[in-house]
Write an enzyme that holds these catalytic residues in place. Structure first.
Site, PDB file in Angstrom:
ATOM      1  N   GLY A 114       2.546   4.776   0.713  1.00 53.74           N
ATOM      2  CA  GLY A 114       2.577   5.676   1.853  1.00 53.74           C
ATOM      3  C   GLY A 114       2.179   7.066   1.419  1.00 53.74           C
ATOM      4  N   SER A 115       2.251   8.004   2.347  1.00 52.22           N
ATOM      5  CA  SER A 115       1.838   9.373   2.047  1.00 52.22           C
ATOM      6  C   SER A 115       2.812  10.065   1.113  1.00 52.22           C
ATOM      7  CB  SER A 115       1.709  10.171   3.346  1.00 52.22           C
ATOM      8  OG  SER A 115       2.950  10.216   4.021  1.00 52.22           O
ATOM      9  N   GLU A 116       3.998   9.491   0.924  1.00 54.68           N
ATOM     10  CA  GLU A 116       5.009  10.160   0.115  1.00 54.68           C
ATOM     11  C   GLU A 116       5.515   9.320  -1.046  1.00 54.68           C
ATOM     12  OE1 GLU A 116       8.021  11.286   2.841  1.00 54.68           O
ATOM     13  OE2 GLU A 116       6.807  12.803   3.834  1.00 54.68           O
ATOM     14  N   ASP A 139       7.730   9.590  14.999  1.00 54.73           N
ATOM     15  CA  ASP A 139       6.683   8.603  14.725  1.00 54.73           C
ATOM     16  C   ASP A 139       7.125   7.207  15.172  1.00 54.73           C
ATOM     17  OD1 ASP A 139       4.167   7.836  13.948  1.00 54.73           O
ATOM     18  OD2 ASP A 139       4.653   7.644  11.811  1.00 54.73           O
ATOM     19  N   THR A 158       0.845  -1.192   0.000  1.00 51.45           N
ATOM     20  CA  THR A 158       0.000   0.000   0.000  1.00 51.45           C
ATOM     21  C   THR A 158       0.881   1.243   0.000  1.00 51.45           C
ATOM     22  OG1 THR A 158      -1.770  -1.117   1.183  1.00 51.45           O
ATOM     23  CG2 THR A 158      -1.758   1.283   1.271  1.00 51.45           C
ATOM     24  N   ARG A 185       5.245   5.313  -3.593  1.00 52.89           N
ATOM     25  CA  ARG A 185       4.947   3.898  -3.775  1.00 52.89           C
ATOM     26  C   ARG A 185       5.990   3.062  -3.036  1.00 52.89           C
ATOM     27  NH1 ARG A 185      -0.159   3.048  -5.777  1.00 52.89           N
ATOM     28  NH2 ARG A 185      -0.666   4.851  -7.089  1.00 52.89           N
ATOM     29  N   VAL A 186       5.547   1.913  -2.527  1.00 53.28           N
ATOM     30  CA  VAL A 186       6.444   1.023  -1.800  1.00 53.28           C
ATOM     31  C   VAL A 186       6.321  -0.366  -2.400  1.00 53.28           C
ATOM     32  CG1 VAL A 186       7.151   0.182   0.467  1.00 53.28           C
ATOM     33  CG2 VAL A 186       6.022   2.401   0.271  1.00 53.28           C
TER      34      VAL A 186
END
EC number: 2.7.11.1
Length: 382
Positions: free
Chosen positions: A102-104, A207, A100, A106-107
Site C-alpha cells: 500500500g501507500s504506507e 475512504d 501488493t 508492505r502487506v
C-alpha cells in the site's frame, strides 16, 4: 423482502434530513481495548485486501514468483520486501504470501509459530503506520476491523490484523451478479453501524468503498483500512483531499469543508454497487496523482450531470467552494429532491433506491447521518 415502504415513496423522497450539520459531542476515544480473536477464514487473502492504494485494481504476487521489479521501492516510507520479512520473522511470523504494498507499507499474509490461523501484517515506517495503529487500538466495534497487535522494531511498525476471506469488491466480482436486497441490507446495516460508532468517536474514515469492506459472510462484515481516516472531526473543516475519486462526496471533490457526512455519500455508492452490479454510477478512475487532482473536477461535473442536480440542492452558503465553483453547472430539468433519472436504467429495489437517494443527497446538510439511516423501517426489520 416485502415492499412495505412503497406507499410512502413519494413522502420519503420529498422528506429530507435536518439541514443542520450537527454531530454528536462525545468524550475522547475510549481506553485501549484488549486484543480480540475473531473467526478466521482459511481462504487466501484477495488482491485488494489491506492496501491503502486508492486508484485502480490491485494485484498480489506470491512470494515465490515475485519479479525483481517488485523489490524496488517507489517510496522511501515503504520498507523493502526483505526488510519487511526480517521484521515479520523477528516477531515469530512466517510469511506465506506477499500482497501488493500500500501507500504506507508492505502487506503480508502470515502465520505465527504455534498458531495455525493466518493473519495479515501491515509493515511500514513508524510515523505513518503508527498513527493508523493508534487509532485502531482505541476502537472496538464488530463492524470495524479489530487490530490484534502492534509491534515495533526500530523505526518500523507492524500492525497485526485479522485475515478475512474477501473484500466486498472481490465478493461482487466472483458472484458476478447483484446482491439480493435482503442480503445487501444486512451488509449495509453493518457498514452503517460501524460508521455510527466511528462518527460518535469523532472519526471519519474518508475512504469507504467496496475494496475497504472486508467480508467472511453476509452477516460478518467490517470496515477496514484506516490509512485515510481523520480524527477528531466535529464541525465541517478544511480537511483536504483523501480517499478515492469515484466514491468521494461532492464537498470533498470541491475541496470545501466537510465532516462525517462525506462517509455517508461513499456508503451510498457502496449500496448502489451491491444492488446494481455490474452497473456503476461514476467510472473512469485516475491512474496517476496528477490525474487524481484533475479528475476531482471532472468527477464533480459528472455527478452533477448524471444526477441532474438542481441548483436548489446546492449548499445554502454562497461562500462554499462547492457553490462558487459548480452551481453554474447545475440543471433545471429535474425538480429538486426528486428521483434521480439515472436510477431508472438499473431498476433498483424500491427500498434500496430510497436509501441510495437519501445517502447521495448533493448537499451534505440534507444527507442523513448513520444514526438516522439505521432508524429507517427497512433496517428495523432486520
Amino acid at each position: 423482502m416485502e415492499n412495505k415502504q412503497c406507499d410512502h415513496l413519494t413522502d420519503w423522497f420529498s422528506t429530507t434530513s435536518d439541514a443542520s450539520e450537527s454531530m454528536d459531542t462525545t468524550p475522547p476515544l475510549p481506553p485501549p481495548t484488549p486484543s480480540v480473536d475473531p473467526s478466521y477464514s482459511g481462504a487466501a487473502a484477495d488482491e485488494d485486501l489491506y492496501s491503502d492504494i486508492s486508484e485502480g485494481d490491485l494485484e498480489y504476487s506470491d512470494c515465490d514468483s515475485a519479479s525483481e521489479s517488485d523489490e524496488d521501492d517507489d517510496d522511501c516510507l515503504i520498507p523493502s520486501k526483505e526488510k519487511a520479512r526480517e521484521v515479520a520473522a523477528s516477531f515469530g511470523y512466517t510469511v506465506i504470501k506477499t500482497l501488493t504494498p500500500g501507500s504506507e507499507g508492505r502487506v503480508m499474509v502470515a502465520t505465527k509459530d504455534g498458531q495455525p490461523e493466518p493473519v495479515v501484517l501491515k509493515i511500514g515506517q513508524k510515523g505513518t503506520t503508527l498513527i493508523e495503529a493508534m487509532m485502531l487500538r482505541n476502537v472496538n466495534h464488530p463492524s470495524v476491523i479489530q487490530m490484534k497487535d502492534t509491534l515495533v522494531s526500530g523505526a518500523i511498525t507492524c500492525m497485526v490484523l485479522p485475515h478475512y476471506s474477501s473484500d466486498l469488491y472481490t465478493f461482487l466480482t466472483k458472484e458476478s451478479r447483484r446482491i439480493p436486497i435482503d442480503q445487501a441490507l444486512i451488509i449495509e446495516k453493518q457498514i452503517l453501524e460501524g460508521l455510527r460508532y466511528l462518527h460518535a468517536q469523532r472519526i471519519i474514515h474518508r475512504d469507504v468503498k467496496t475494496e475497504n469492506i472486508f467480508i467472511n459472510s453476509v452477516d460478518q462484515v467490517c470496515i477496514a483500512d484506516f490509512g485515510a481516516a481523520q480524527f477528531p472531526v466535529v464541525e465541517p473543516a478544511d480537511l483536504g483531499l483523501a480517499g478515492t475519486v469515484e466514491t468521494n462526496a461532492p464537498e470533498v471533490l470541491a475541496r470545501a469543508k466537510y465532516n462525517s457526512k462525506a462517509d455517508i455519500w461513499s456508503a451510498g455508492i457502496v449500496l448502489f454497487e451491491m444492488l446494481a452490479y455490474p452497473s456503476t454510477l461514476f467510472e473512469d478512475p485516475p491512474s496517476t496523482p496528477e490525474e487524481y487532482v484533475k479528475s476531482c473536477h471532472s468527477q464533480l461535473l459528472k455527478i452533477i450531470s448524471t444526477l441532474k442536480i438542481n441548483p436548489e440542492e446546492f449548499p445554502r452558503d454562497p461562500g462554499s467552494r462547492l457553490v462558487r465553483g459548480y452551481i453554474e453547472y447545475s440543471r433545471l430539468e429535474r425538480n429538486a429532491y426528486t428521483r434521480y433519472p439515472c436510477f431508472q436504467r438499473v431498476n433498483l429495489h424500491i427500498d434500496g433506491e430510497f436509501l441510495v437517494h437519501k445517502m447521495l443527497a448533493f448537499n451534505a446538510a440534507m444527507r442523513p447521518s448513520a444514526e438516522e439511516l439505521l432508524s429507517y423501517p427497512m433496517f428495523a426489520q432486520l
